[in-house]
Design an enzyme around this catalytic site. Structure first.
Site, PDB file in Angstrom:
ATOM      1  N   TYR A   5       0.821  -3.961  12.118  1.00  0.00           N
ATOM      2  CA  TYR A   5       0.730  -2.697  11.866  1.00  0.00           C
ATOM      3  C   TYR A   5       1.257  -1.750  12.833  1.00  0.00           C
ATOM      4  O   TYR A   5       1.846  -0.788  12.516  1.00  0.00           O
ATOM      5  CB  TYR A   5      -0.679  -2.098  11.682  1.00  0.00           C
ATOM      6  CG  TYR A   5      -1.447  -2.892  10.389  1.00  0.00           C
ATOM      7  CD1 TYR A   5      -1.882  -4.114  10.262  1.00  0.00           C
ATOM      8  CD2 TYR A   5      -1.796  -1.948   9.549  1.00  0.00           C
ATOM      9  CE1 TYR A   5      -2.337  -4.791   9.256  1.00  0.00           C
ATOM     10  CE2 TYR A   5      -2.464  -2.587   8.430  1.00  0.00           C
ATOM     11  CZ  TYR A   5      -2.726  -3.705   8.209  1.00  0.00           C
ATOM     12  OH  TYR A   5      -3.231  -4.233   7.106  1.00  0.00           O
ATOM     13  N   ASN A  22     -10.308  -2.444   2.594  1.00  0.00           N
ATOM     14  CA  ASN A  22      -9.931  -2.725   1.274  1.00  0.00           C
ATOM     15  C   ASN A  22     -11.370  -2.499   0.494  1.00  0.00           C
ATOM     16  O   ASN A  22     -12.522  -2.526   0.995  1.00  0.00           O
ATOM     17  CB  ASN A  22      -9.484  -4.043   0.746  1.00  0.00           C
ATOM     18  CG  ASN A  22      -8.031  -4.111   0.997  1.00  0.00           C
ATOM     19  OD1 ASN A  22      -7.191  -3.149   1.110  1.00  0.00           O
ATOM     20  ND2 ASN A  22      -7.497  -5.321   1.240  1.00  0.00           N
ATOM     21  N   HIS A  24       0.782  -1.239   0.125  1.00  0.00           N
ATOM     22  CA  HIS A  24       0.046  -0.004   0.150  1.00  0.00           C
ATOM     23  C   HIS A  24       0.881   1.213   0.018  1.00  0.00           C
ATOM     24  O   HIS A  24       0.504   2.268   0.655  1.00  0.00           O
ATOM     25  CB  HIS A  24      -0.929   0.096   1.275  1.00  0.00           C
ATOM     26  CG  HIS A  24      -2.103  -1.214   1.144  1.00  0.00           C
ATOM     27  ND1 HIS A  24      -3.271  -0.866   0.740  1.00  0.00           N
ATOM     28  CD2 HIS A  24      -1.972  -2.423   1.720  1.00  0.00           C
ATOM     29  CE1 HIS A  24      -3.895  -1.997   0.933  1.00  0.00           C
ATOM     30  NE2 HIS A  24      -3.021  -2.753   1.587  1.00  0.00           N
TER      31      HIS A  24
HETATM   32 FE1  HDD Z   1      -2.407  -4.716   5.691  1.00  0.00          FE
HETATM   33  C1  HDD Z   1      -1.109  -1.709   5.082  1.00  0.00           C
HETATM   34  C2  HDD Z   1      -5.520  -3.234   4.202  1.00  0.00           C
HETATM   35  C3  HDD Z   1      -4.121  -7.631   5.587  1.00  0.00           C
HETATM   36  C4  HDD Z   1       0.071  -5.940   7.035  1.00  0.00           C
HETATM   37  N1  HDD Z   1      -3.148  -2.960   4.952  1.00  0.00           N
HETATM   38  C5  HDD Z   1      -2.579  -1.815   4.844  1.00  0.00           C
HETATM   39  C6  HDD Z   1      -3.200  -0.791   4.339  1.00  0.00           C
HETATM   40  C7  HDD Z   1      -4.385  -0.928   4.046  1.00  0.00           C
HETATM   41  C8  HDD Z   1      -4.285  -2.438   4.420  1.00  0.00           C
HETATM   42  C9  HDD Z   1      -5.392  -0.289   3.412  1.00  0.00           C
HETATM   43  C10 HDD Z   1      -2.765   0.837   3.977  1.00  0.00           C
HETATM   44  C11 HDD Z   1      -2.952   1.723   5.084  1.00  0.00           C
HETATM   45  C12 HDD Z   1      -2.551   3.201   4.992  1.00  0.00           C
HETATM   46  O1  HDD Z   1      -3.157   3.759   4.092  1.00  0.00           O
HETATM   47  O2  HDD Z   1      -1.329   3.271   5.597  1.00  0.00           O
HETATM   48  N2  HDD Z   1      -4.430  -5.387   4.949  1.00  0.00           N
HETATM   49  C13 HDD Z   1      -5.617  -4.825   4.520  1.00  0.00           C
HETATM   50  C14 HDD Z   1      -6.507  -5.766   4.582  1.00  0.00           C
HETATM   51  C15 HDD Z   1      -6.218  -6.730   4.958  1.00  0.00           C
HETATM   52  C16 HDD Z   1      -4.725  -6.834   5.152  1.00  0.00           C
HETATM   53  C17 HDD Z   1      -8.003  -5.388   4.247  1.00  0.00           C
HETATM   54  C18 HDD Z   1      -6.851  -8.128   5.049  1.00  0.00           C
HETATM   55  C19 HDD Z   1      -8.043  -8.142   5.587  1.00  0.00           C
HETATM   56  N3  HDD Z   1      -1.856  -6.522   6.074  1.00  0.00           N
HETATM   57  C20 HDD Z   1      -2.791  -7.775   6.232  1.00  0.00           C
HETATM   58  C21 HDD Z   1      -2.002  -8.690   6.969  1.00  0.00           C
HETATM   59  C22 HDD Z   1      -0.753  -8.054   7.139  1.00  0.00           C
HETATM   60  C23 HDD Z   1      -0.699  -6.874   6.902  1.00  0.00           C
HETATM   61  C24 HDD Z   1      -2.400 -10.205   6.857  1.00  0.00           C
HETATM   62  C25 HDD Z   1       0.294  -8.903   8.037  1.00  0.00           C
HETATM   63  C26 HDD Z   1       0.165  -9.969   8.659  1.00  0.00           C
HETATM   64  N4  HDD Z   1      -0.677  -3.831   5.916  1.00  0.00           N
HETATM   65  C27 HDD Z   1       0.195  -4.487   6.559  1.00  0.00           C
HETATM   66  C28 HDD Z   1       1.501  -3.626   6.966  1.00  0.00           C
HETATM   67  C29 HDD Z   1       1.004  -2.336   6.442  1.00  0.00           C
HETATM   68  C30 HDD Z   1      -0.307  -2.747   5.739  1.00  0.00           C
HETATM   69  C31 HDD Z   1       2.717  -4.392   6.610  1.00  0.00           C
HETATM   70  C32 HDD Z   1       1.913  -1.677   5.354  1.00  0.00           C
HETATM   71  C33 HDD Z   1       2.091  -0.248   5.820  1.00  0.00           C
HETATM   72  C34 HDD Z   1       1.383  -0.317   7.150  1.00  0.00           C
HETATM   73  O3  HDD Z   1       0.792  -1.260   7.583  1.00  0.00           O
HETATM   74  O4  HDD Z   1       1.204   0.671   7.712  1.00  0.00           O
HETATM   75  O5  HDD Z   1       1.749  -3.632   8.365  1.00  0.00           O
END
Ligand code: HDD
Length: 668
Positions: A351, A136, A63
Site C-alpha cells: 500500500y 472488504n 479497487h
Molecule cells: Fe488490497 C487496494 C482491501 C489484500 C494490495 N485493497 C485495496 C483497497 C481495499 C483493499 C478496500 C482500496 C482502498 C481504497 O479505497 O483506496 N486488500 C484488501 C483486503 C485484502 C487485500 C481486505 C485482504 C484481506 N491488497 C491485498 C494484498 C495486496 C493488496 C494481499 C498486495 C500484497 N490493495 C493493494 C494495492 C491497493 C489495494 C495494490 C491498490 C490501490 C491501493 O492499494 O491504494 O496496494
C-alpha cells in the site's frame, strides 16, 4: 470603493491563470487576425492545455472504482482493558473519518454492480495520527500469502491479450487460477453468493479480514477481528437485476450513497470486535488465526459492539478526496498492532509502495485528504510536490541545533519470534474446504439457488472444459449436492461423492432476514397515467413517506397526468428514463387503463416480481400484473392487492424481498 478594494473585488470574481494573472477571455485563443494562425505567446492557451493534458493519474491497480464520504466515529464505552488507542478509549472523542467503498476488478469508469468483492476502507484521523482499516465486505480473502496477490489479480483482471472482460470474473483465466489454487475455495463461494451484489454500500457489512492485535497499557495483547454492521441491514441485489442496473445506472451504488447523505439520511455502521485472548489463539482446532482464508464463527467468539460510524458529508471534490485518498494497512496507532498473517505482512509493503506511482512521489501524505489532523514532525524532506516549508538548519537526528522531542511513541508489541528462514506454508493452513462447507450449510434455500446459478453462469462462460471439470471436483469436496447441481448446468459429468459434509453451520453468515428491518430510504415506483386516482396515490405516498420511504411517480412522459378528479398531478419523471431495477418495489394503481397495454409498464411489474420485490396493485392495476404472468392467487406476502397497500408494502420492504416465489415462467 477604494482602488485596493476595487482591485480585490475584481480578482475574486475573475478567472486567473495558475500564476494569478487575471484572464480576460477564456473562449478565444490569441491569433494573428480573427482567421489567422494562433500565436505561441498565448500563455493562457498554453497553460490551459498543459494542465488539461496532465489531468489523469494512474488508477488504482485494484479497487479502481469507488465512492467516498466523510463522517465520524465514536465508541460506546472505553476499551482500556484492551488497548491504549486514544480513539478507542476516550468516550468523548469524535474521530473524523473518510470512508471509500469500491469494486475490485473493474476500471475507474466501469460499473458499480458487477459480481465482485467490495472494498470498505476507513481512515480514522485520530489524535495519535491516522489509523486505516482497509477491509472488504467479505470476512475472508482468496489467498493466504501476499506473494500470490499479483497472480490472483492478473488472473482476475481482464485478460491481457484483448483486455476482456471488464468488471467480471466470468472468464477462463480467473477460473483457471482459482481451480489450481484451492485456498481460494472459501472466498469463491462468498463471491458466488449475493454478498457480491450489495443493494447499497449502506447495506453491506465490512470486515478487517485479518486478525489484528489490540495492546493495553500493561502491554497485554489481545487478538481481534473487526466487523462493520450496517444499521439498514445487509441486503443484496439479484444477479439479473445487477447486470441490468449496470446499463440503466452504472453509478447505482455511488448515487445511492451520495443522495442519502445529501438528503440527511446519514448511513451508519456499528463497529464490532471479536476479542480472542492470546491464551485462546490455538483453541480453534481447524482455524489458524493467521490464515486470512478463515473466519471465526460468531458461535465460537461473539462480536462485541464497540462503537458507531456515521457518514454525514459528501466530498467537495471527487478527485481531490475520493481519488487521491491513500489508504495503507500500515497506518496504525499506538494500542493497535499487526500479526504474522503473511497476507497482512505483504500488504504492509504494497500500500505504501503503490502510492508512489499513483500519486506521483513520496509527499502524498501531505494531500489534504491524507493529512493527519495532528502536527507532523520529522526530518523527512524534499521530493516531488513537497508542500511544507521546513524551517531551521537541523534536518537530522540527533541534533543540538534545533528542537527534538522524542515523546512516548508507538512501540511494537514485543512478540517473541523464532524459526528458520524458509519458504513454507504452515500445516495449519492446509484445510481449504471446511469453511466453504460451513458457508454453504449456513445458507437458506434461496441463497443456495442463487449460489448454484452464479457458479453455472460464471463457469458457463469458461471456454476450457478442463477448468469446469476441475471446479466441479473442488465443489464436490465442499458439498456433493452443490457439485451435482452446478455440474448439471455446465455440461460436466455428475461427480461421485467423495467426502461427507461436516454438517456445521453459522447463522450469522446468512443474509436471510430473521426479523423485519428498517425501510428508510427504500424507493418505490408508482406507475402513473391518465385516470389515476389522485387521492389513492396521494394517500399512499404520504403513508410511505411517513416511514422514510421515497416514492417516485413515473408518468408516460415528464410533466403531469390527468387524475380521476379532473386535476393534473405532477409526476417525478418519465417511466422510460428509469427501470424497475433501480427501485425496491413497484405499485400499479387503479384507474389507469392505458397501463395494461403498455409494454414498459408490464415489464416494470414482471421484472420487479421476478426479482422478488414487493409488487402492489389495485383495481385495473391488477390487469398489468396478469399481463406480466403474475398469478394473483399466489400465497405471497410481498404481492399486495387491494385498496390499502401501504401496510403490506412496508412489511414486505422490511424483509427486503420474497424469494419464495415461483418465478420460472415470468418473462423478465
Ligand atoms: Fe488490497 C487496494 C482491501 C489484500 C494490495 N485493497 C485495496 C483497497 C481495499 C483493499 C478496500 C482500496 C482502498 C481504497 O479505497 O483506496 N486488500 C484488501 C483486503 C485484502 C487485500 C481486505 C485482504 C484481506 N491488497 C491485498 C494484498 C495486496 C493488496 C494481499 C498486495 C500484497 N490493495 C493493494 C494495492 C491497493 C489495494 C495494490 C491498490 C490501490 C491501493 O492499494 O491504494 O496496494
Amino acid at each position: 470603493m477604494t482602488a485596493t478594494s476595487d482591485h480585490r473585488a475584481f480578482n475574486e470574481a475573475a478567472l486567473t491563470t495558475d500564476q494569478g494573472i487575471p484572464v480576460a477571455d477564456t473562449d478565444n485563443s490569441l491569433r494573428a487576425g480573427a482567421r489567422g494562425p494562433s500565436l505561441l505567446e498565448d500563455f493562457h492557451l498554453r497553460e490551459k492545455l498543459m494542465r488539461f493534458d496532465h489531468e489523469r493519474i494512474p488508477e488504482r491497480v485494484v479497487h479502481a472504482r469507488g465512492a467516498g464520504a466523510h463522517g465520524v466515529f465514536k465508541i460506546y464505552e472505553p476499551l482500556d482493558e484492551y488497548t491504549t488507542a486514544d480513539f478507542l478509549t476516550d468516550p468523548d472523542a469524535e474521530t473524523p473519518v473518510f470512508v471509500r467503498f469500491s469494486t475490485v476488478q473493474g476500471s475507474r469508469g466501469s460499473t458499480d454492480t458487477p459480481r465482485d468483492v467490495r472494498g470498505f476502507a476507513t481512515k480514522f484521523y485520530t489524535r495519535q495520527g491516522n489509523f486505516d482499516l482497509v477491509g472488504n465486505n467479505m470476512p475472508v480473502f482468496f489467498i493466504q500469502d501476499g506473494i500470490k496477490f499479483p497472480d490472483l489479480v492478473h488472473a482476475l483482471k481482464p485478460e491481457p491479450h484483448h483486455e476482456m472482460p471488464q468488471a467480471a470474473s466470468a472468464h477462463d483465466t480467473f477460473w483457471d487460477f482459482v481451480t489450481l489454487q484451492p485456498e481460494t475455495m472459501h472466498h469463491l463461494i462468498w463471491l458466488m453468493s449475493d454478498r457480491a451484489l450489495p443493494r447499497s454500500y449502506r447495506m453491506m457489512q465490512g470486515f478487517g479480514v485479518h486478525t489484528f492485535r489490540l495492546v493495553n497499557g500493561h502491554g497485554r495483547s489481545t487478538f481481534v477481528k473487526f466487523h462493520w454492521t450496517p444499521a439498514l441491514g445487509t441486503h443484496s441485489l439479484v444477479f439479473d437485476e445487477a447486470q441490468k442496473i449496470s446499463g440503466k445506472d452504472p453509478d447505482f451504488n455511488r448515487r445511492d450513497l451520495w443522495e442519502a447523505i445529501e438528503a440527511g439520511n446519514f448511513p451508519s455502521w456499528e463497529l464490532g470486535v471479536q476479542f480472542i485472548p492470546s491464551e485462546r489463539a490455538f483453541e480453534f482446532d481447524d482455524i489458524d488465526l493467521l490464515d486470512a482464508t478463515k473466519l471465526i464463527p460468531e458461535e465460537l467468539v461473539p462480536v462485541t459492539p464497540v462503537g458507531r460510524l456515521t457518514l454525514n458529508r459528501n466530498p467537495d471534490n471527487f478527485f481531490a478526496e475520493t481519488e487521491q485518498v491513500a489508504f495503507s494497512v500500515g497506518n496504525i496507532v499506538p494500542g493497535i498492532d499487526f500479526t504474522d498473517d503473511p497476507l497482512l505482512q505483504a500488504r504492509l509493503f504494497s500500500y505504501l509502495d503503490t502510492q508512489l506511482t499513483r500519486l506521483g512521489g513520496p509527499n502524498f501524505a501531505q494531500l489534504p485528504i491524507n493529512r493527519p489532523r495532528v502536527p507532523v514532525r520529522n526530518h523527512q524532506q524534499d521530493g516531488f510536490h513537497q508542500q511544507r516549508v521546513p524551517v531551521g538548519r537541523a534536518n537530522y537526528s540527533p541534533n543540538s541545533l534545533g528542537t527534538q522531542d522524542d515523546g512516548a511513541g508507538f512501540t511494537h508489541h514485543p512478540e517473541l519470534v523464532d524459526g528458520p528462514k524458509e519458504r513454507k506454508r504452515s500445516v495449519t493452513f492446509a484445510d481449504h474446504y471446511s469453511q466453504a462447507t460451513l458457508f454453504w450449510n449456513s445458507m437458506s434455500a434461496w441463497e443456495r439457488e442463487h449460489i448454484v446459478a452464479a457458479y453455472r453462469f460464471e463457469l458457463g462462460k469458461v471456454t476450457t472444459m478442463a477448468i469446469r471439470v476441475r471446479m466441479v471436483e473442488h465443489l464436490n469436496r465442499v458439498d456433493h449436492d452443490l457439485a451435482v447441481a452446478v455440474a448439471a448446468g455446465i455440461g460436466v459429468e455428475e461427480p461421485v461423492k467423495s467426502v461427507d459434509n461436516h454438517g456445521r453451520a453459522s447463522a450469522a453468515l446468512s443474509q436471510a432476514p430473521t426479523s423485519p428491518g428498517p425501510v428508510t430510504t427504500r424507493k418505490v415506483a408508482v406507475l402513473m397515467g391518465d385516470g389515476v386516482s389522485a387521492r389513492w396515490v396521494a394517500g399512499l405516498s404520504e403513508n410511505l413517506a411517513e416511514h422514510g420511504v421515497t416514492v417516485e411517480l413515473l408518468g408516460p412522459v415528464d410533466g403531469t397526468v390527468d387524475t380521476d378528479d379532473g386535476l393534473p398531478m405532477e409526476v417525478t419523471r418519465a417511466m422510460s428514463t428509469v427501470a424497475s431495477v433501480v427501485y425496491d418495489a413497484v405499485v400499479v394503481p387503479d384507474g389507469v387503463l392505458s397501463l395494461a397495454a403498455d409494454g414498459l409498464a408490464v415489464q416494470f411489474a414482471a421484472e420487479a416480481y421476478k426479482h422478488g420485490k414487493p409488487v402492489a396493485a389495485a383495481g385495473t392495476g391488477e390487469d398489468v400484473l396478469l399481463r406480466a404472468h403474475i398469478r394473483l392467487d399466489a400465497e405471497d406476502p410481498a404481492l399486495i392487492l387491494g385498496d390499502a397497500p401501504a401496510a403490506g408494502l412496508l412489511a414486505a420492504l422490511a424483509v427486503h424481498r420474497n424469494f419464495a416465489r415461483d418465478i420460472a415462467a415470468i418473462p423478465a
